[in-house]
Motif scaffolding. Structure first.
Motif, PDB file in Angstrom:
ATOM      1  N   UNK A 131       4.521   4.404 -12.237  1.00 19.74           N
ATOM      2  CA  UNK A 131       4.790   3.944 -13.387  1.00 19.74           C
ATOM      3  C   UNK A 131       4.133   2.437 -13.585  1.00 19.74           C
ATOM      4  N   UNK A 132       4.075   1.929 -14.877  1.00 18.20           N
ATOM      5  CA  UNK A 132       3.439   0.505 -14.929  1.00 18.20           C
ATOM      6  C   UNK A 132       4.345  -0.448 -14.205  1.00 18.20           C
TER       7      UNK A 132
ATOM      8  N   UNK B 298       4.609  -4.113  -9.810  1.00 11.84           N
ATOM      9  CA  UNK B 298       5.479  -4.573  -8.432  1.00 11.84           C
ATOM     10  C   UNK B 298       4.841  -4.642  -7.253  1.00 11.84           C
ATOM     11  N   UNK B 299       3.880  -3.450  -6.885  1.00 15.65           N
ATOM     12  CA  UNK B 299       3.415  -3.371  -5.838  1.00 15.65           C
ATOM     13  C   UNK B 299       1.912  -4.320  -5.665  1.00 15.65           C
ATOM     14  N   UNK B 300       1.231  -4.489  -6.566  1.00 16.93           N
ATOM     15  CA  UNK B 300       0.171  -5.241  -6.772  1.00 16.93           C
ATOM     16  C   UNK B 300       0.558  -6.777  -6.603  1.00 16.93           C
ATOM     17  N   UNK B 301       1.748  -7.110  -7.213  1.00 18.65           N
ATOM     18  CA  UNK B 301       2.238  -8.289  -7.081  1.00 18.65           C
ATOM     19  C   UNK B 301       2.582  -8.731  -5.791  1.00 18.65           C
TER      20      UNK B 301
ATOM     21  N   UNK C 219       0.768  -1.374  -0.061  1.00 21.25           N
ATOM     22  CA  UNK C 219       0.011   0.168  -0.025  1.00 21.25           C
ATOM     23  C   UNK C 219       0.821   1.228   0.174  1.00 21.25           C
ATOM     24  N   UNK C 220       1.854   1.220   0.893  1.00 21.54           N
ATOM     25  CA  UNK C 220       2.798   2.400   1.035  1.00 21.54           C
ATOM     26  C   UNK C 220       3.542   2.481  -0.537  1.00 21.54           C
ATOM     27  N   UNK C 221       3.881   1.522  -1.360  1.00 23.08           N
ATOM     28  CA  UNK C 221       4.660   1.564  -2.592  1.00 23.08           C
ATOM     29  C   UNK C 221       3.594   2.118  -3.429  1.00 23.08           C
TER      30      UNK C 221
END
Length: 238
Positions: free
Chosen positions: A164-165, A170-173, A156-158
């Protein structure tokens, strides 16, 4: 003195000091004398005579202490339910506004959102087996679940600092990796903490708290967007 009939030696009644279990605490149940035992032993005496198993309730109809304890929800289950409630509020609020955020605010194409959403849904399912194996092999399901919850919180912090895509992917992963890791160890903790006769009730309480968070998350997200002007400020607030 005991009488022998037809050459068969008589068997004296068992001595109280040789009886084990609850009967040892109340010799009258063995010897057949009028009972002066407490109520639980009176009920045990009546049930044994009638052929019914002892009841878990006292003679006045109230549950005994052991029965009341068996019906209680384990504290570990309550704690895990509250953590799941808060985590799902955070996760589902992000999921609800993620399509609008990616396409309307960041200007990504529907194809890019479809790729990210595919990762969002698929990574969790693939990692669940890894989480269960890690918990079993390490013997520390609590810490494996902690790593999963911590990973979801960090993602969530990320999302706040990347536009960027690659960064959002990466955050969702990371969020879905955390969900996959914690699911198996969390269920193992619930099963180990709950009484065997009350597993369904304990899992039901946890799922109720978890589902409440999933329901409240989107409502909270769109309430925030309604109060804050649409733009990065509103989405970052979510």
């Amino acid at each position: 003195m005991y009488v022998t009939l037809r050459g068969t030696p008589a068997h004296p009644p068992p001595r109280p000091d040789t009886v084990e279990g609850p009967l040892a605490l109340c010799p009258e149940l063995v010897e057949g004398a009028p009972s002066t035992c407490p109520e639980p032993f009176d009920e045990l005496r009546t049930s044994s005579v009638e052929g019914d198993p002892p009841s878990l309730t006292s003679t006045d109809g109230h549950p005994t202490a052991s029965n009341a304890k068996a019906r209680a929800i384990a504290p570990t289950v309550i704690a895990l339910g509250v953590v799941s409630l808060l985590t799902d509020i955070s996760s589902e609020s992000v999921s609800a506004v993620l399509p609008l955020y990616l396409t309307a605010v960041l200007g990504m194409s529907p194809l890019a959102y479809g790729f990210i959403d595919g990762l969002y849904q698929g990574v969790s399912a693939l990692v669940r087996m890894l989480g269960g194996w890690w918990a079993d092999s390490s013997g520390r399901p609590k810490w494996v679940a902690f790593v999963g919850y911590a990973g979801s919180a960090a993602s969530r912090i990320a999302l706040l600092v990347t536009t960027s895509f690659v960064g959002i992917t990466g955050a969702v992963t990371a969020d879905r990796l955390g969900k996959g890791l914690r699911t198996g160890p969390r269920d193992a903790l619930i099963a180990a903490s709950a009484p065997p006769a009350q597993l369904g009730r304990n899992f039901g309480v946890h799922r109720a708290l978890d589902t409440t968070g999933a329901l409240a998350g989107p409502l909270l997200a769109f309430a925030v967007l309604a109060l804050i002007p649409v733009g990065l400020g509103g989405y970052h607030s979510v």
